[in-house]
Scaffold this motif. Structure first.
Motif, short mmCIF file in Angstrom:
data_model
loop_
_atom_site.label_atom_id
_atom_site.label_comp_id
_atom_site.label_asym_id
_atom_site.label_seq_id
_atom_site.Cartn_x
_atom_site.Cartn_y
_atom_site.Cartn_z
N MET A 35 0.85 -1.19 0.00
CA MET A 35 0.00 0.00 0.00
C MET A 35 0.89 1.25 0.00
O MET A 35 1.87 1.32 0.74
CB MET A 35 -0.90 -0.03 1.24
N ASN A 36 0.52 2.23 -0.83
CA ASN A 36 1.20 3.52 -0.84
C ASN A 36 0.47 4.49 0.07
O ASN A 36 -0.71 4.79 -0.18
CB ASN A 36 1.25 4.11 -2.26
N ILE A 37 1.13 4.96 1.11
CA ILE A 37 0.51 5.85 2.09
C ILE A 37 1.16 7.22 1.99
O ILE A 37 2.38 7.36 2.12
CB ILE A 37 0.69 5.29 3.51
N LEU A 38 0.32 8.23 1.75
CA LEU A 38 0.80 9.61 1.69
C LEU A 38 0.65 10.26 3.06
O LEU A 38 -0.43 10.25 3.64
CB LEU A 38 0.00 10.40 0.65
N LEU A 39 1.75 10.79 3.56
CA LEU A 39 1.70 11.57 4.81
C LEU A 39 2.81 12.59 4.82
O LEU A 39 3.88 12.37 4.24
CB LEU A 39 1.79 10.68 6.05
N TRP A 40 2.55 13.72 5.47
CA TRP A 40 3.54 14.78 5.58
C TRP A 40 4.44 14.54 6.79
O TRP A 40 4.01 13.97 7.80
CB TRP A 40 2.86 16.14 5.69
N HIS A 41 5.67 14.97 6.67
CA HIS A 41 6.63 14.90 7.79
C HIS A 41 6.30 16.05 8.74
O HIS A 41 6.76 17.16 8.59
CB HIS A 41 8.06 15.01 7.25
N PRO A 44 13.38 3.84 7.41
CA PRO A 44 13.73 2.80 6.43
C PRO A 44 13.63 3.29 5.00
O PRO A 44 13.08 4.36 4.72
CB PRO A 44 12.69 1.71 6.72
N ASP A 45 14.15 2.48 4.08
CA ASP A 45 14.13 2.85 2.66
C ASP A 45 12.72 2.88 2.08
O ASP A 45 12.51 3.42 0.99
CB ASP A 45 14.98 1.85 1.86
N SER A 46 11.76 2.30 2.79
CA SER A 46 10.37 2.31 2.31
C SER A 46 9.73 3.69 2.39
O SER A 46 8.62 3.89 1.90
CB SER A 46 9.53 1.32 3.13
N VAL A 47 10.44 4.66 3.00
CA VAL A 47 9.97 6.05 3.03
C VAL A 47 10.56 6.76 1.81
O VAL A 47 11.78 6.94 1.71
CB VAL A 47 10.39 6.77 4.32
N ARG A 48 9.69 7.16 0.88
CA ARG A 48 10.14 7.78 -0.38
C ARG A 48 9.74 9.23 -0.43
O ARG A 48 8.60 9.59 -0.12
CB ARG A 48 9.52 7.05 -1.57
N GLU A 49 10.67 10.08 -0.83
CA GLU A 49 10.35 11.48 -1.07
C GLU A 49 9.67 11.62 -2.43
O GLU A 49 10.11 11.03 -3.41
CB GLU A 49 11.62 12.33 -1.03
N VAL A 50 8.60 12.42 -2.45
CA VAL A 50 7.89 12.67 -3.71
C VAL A 50 7.61 14.16 -3.82
O VAL A 50 7.27 14.82 -2.83
CB VAL A 50 6.56 11.88 -3.80
N THR A 51 7.74 14.69 -5.01
CA THR A 51 7.44 16.11 -5.24
C THR A 51 5.94 16.26 -5.52
O THR A 51 5.26 15.28 -5.89
CB THR A 51 8.22 16.65 -6.44
N PRO A 52 5.40 17.47 -5.37
CA PRO A 52 3.98 17.68 -5.72
C PRO A 52 3.67 17.27 -7.15
O PRO A 52 2.60 16.73 -7.42
CB PRO A 52 3.79 19.18 -5.49
N GLU A 59 0.68 11.82 -10.59
CA GLU A 59 0.63 10.57 -11.34
C GLU A 59 0.93 9.35 -10.47
O GLU A 59 1.05 8.25 -10.99
CB GLU A 59 1.65 10.62 -12.49
N THR A 60 0.99 9.52 -9.16
CA THR A 60 1.37 8.42 -8.27
C THR A 60 0.14 7.75 -7.68
O THR A 60 -0.82 8.42 -7.27
CB THR A 60 2.26 8.95 -7.12
N GLN A 61 0.16 6.42 -7.66
CA GLN A 61 -0.89 5.66 -7.01
C GLN A 61 -0.82 5.89 -5.50
O GLN A 61 0.21 5.67 -4.88
CB GLN A 61 -0.74 4.16 -7.31
N VAL A 62 -1.91 6.34 -4.91
CA VAL A 62 -1.99 6.55 -3.47
C VAL A 62 -3.19 5.76 -2.94
O VAL A 62 -4.31 5.93 -3.43
CB VAL A 62 -2.14 8.05 -3.12
N ASP A 63 -2.94 4.92 -1.96
CA ASP A 63 -3.99 4.05 -1.42
C ASP A 63 -4.60 4.58 -0.13
O ASP A 63 -5.70 4.16 0.25
CB ASP A 63 -3.42 2.65 -1.18
N LEU A 64 -3.89 5.47 0.54
CA LEU A 64 -4.40 6.05 1.78
C LEU A 64 -3.68 7.37 2.03
O LEU A 64 -2.47 7.48 1.82
CB LEU A 64 -4.15 5.11 2.97
#
Length: 321
Positions: free
Chosen positions: A1-7, A45-53, A58-63
């Motif tokens: 699952m791809n989870i979007l959250l802000w730091h 961990p490496d599972s935390v990925r930086e993404v730009t706006p 175009e990114t799949q986000v599941d939550l």
């Protein structure tokens, strides 16, 4: 699952990203509060990925995990019009206790049917007016730093950011009297100049701002953890101190009364009682170590990472069903 959250909250996020998912953390060129990217003082961990706006469009986000009210509009814009709670499952995570006219404080996300409101403490859920919004409580979890306690320094550790600005909220005004019972080492951002501001002599109050990699070891050297906070949700530093094996001397306010069990320290709404407890630990290091060991066991059982991640898996599964 791809989870979007802000730091937003480094300590909380450090525990959350230990799960089995991919965590998308927005990053902007200025690394401003809406785009801090990966943490620099916590180990993620490496599972935390930086993404730009731009990439998020175009990114799949599941939550989506929202943590500040304006993130609802921000997420919709950055996700190319996909609406959190409507087009993408969403939860709103509330870190903080309510402010202002507390008994009547209405949560910004009250009376919504499109998302779940998750509180980090039962105290939070009780004191916020959540309206008809579905609510859950997922108590804090900690990446166990290990039983590091030595307590060889006959001083009390306090962890608080902005102690001068936050004043009575964090019990800063109580520190001069408590410093007469035990020397204090106050750790946190923008804590410099605290002793002079409070009129405490330098030998009774030291300050430092350390990264987490150094903070835990420094805390564990102090005889006790002092938590004079009047009003907060539940300071993660308190739970971390218990994991380290430190005895706790704390105001019996907010969620602290649930977090610190009997035999792990002293809780009271009377500062003079806390001062007596501090002097006791200074004079009886063996008692301090014994109470700290009981506190560590309680913290592992209640605030362990396995329970925390399991609770979040349940909530996320329900939200997405």
């Amino acid at each position: 699952m791809n989870i979007l959250l802000w730091h937003v909250h480094g300590s909380w996020t450090t525990a959350f990203v230990q799960g089995p998912h991919t965590y998308l953390v927005p990053v902007t060129p200025a690394r401003d509060p809406d785009g801090l990217g990966r943490a620099r003082t916590f180990t993620w961990p490496d599972s935390v990925r930086e993404v730009t706006p731009e990439q998020l469009r175009e990114t799949q986000v599941d939550l989506v995990v929202l943590q500040r009210p304006h993130e609802l509009e921000l997420a919709e814009r950055w996700l190319g019009g996909r609406r959190p709670g409507r087009d993408v499952p969403a939860v709103y995570l509330e870190h903080n206790a309510p402010d202002g006219e507390v008994p009547n404080t209405r949560h910004p996300f009250a009376d919504r049917d499109d998302l779940t409101l998750v509180h980090v403490t039962h105290f939070n859920r009780l004191f916020w007016d959540n309206g008809s919004t579905r609510t859950e409580v997922v108590e804090h979890g900690i990446v166990d730093p290990g039983h590091q306690y030595t307590g060889w320094l006959a001083r009390a550790a306090v962890v608080v950011n902005d102690p001068v600005r936050r004043g009575r909220y964090t019990g800063t005004d109580l520190l001069p009297a408590l410093s007469e019972a035990t020397p204090l080492d106050v750790f946190g951002m923008r804590s410099e100049g605290l002793a002079a501001h409070l009129g405490i002599s330098d030998d009774r109050c030291h300050t430092a701002d350390l990264p987490q990699s150094e903070l835990h070891a420094a805390l564990a050297e102090r005889r006790m953890y002092l938590h004079p906070v009047r009003w907060t949700s539940l300071g993660l530093s308190l739970v971390e101190a218990m994991h380290l094996g430190m005895p706790v001397v704390a105001l019996a306010t907010t969620e602290a009364v649930e977090a610190v069990p009997p035999g792990a320290g002293t809780l009271s709404t009377r500062p003079e009682v806390l001062a007596r407890a501090a002097r006791h630990y200074l004079e009886e290091p063996e008692a301090a170590a014994e109470d700290g060991a009981r506190g560590r066991q309680a913290a592992l059982e209640r605030y362990g990472l396995k329970r925390f991640l399991g609770d979040w898996e349940r909530v996320m599964t329900e939200v997405r069903s």
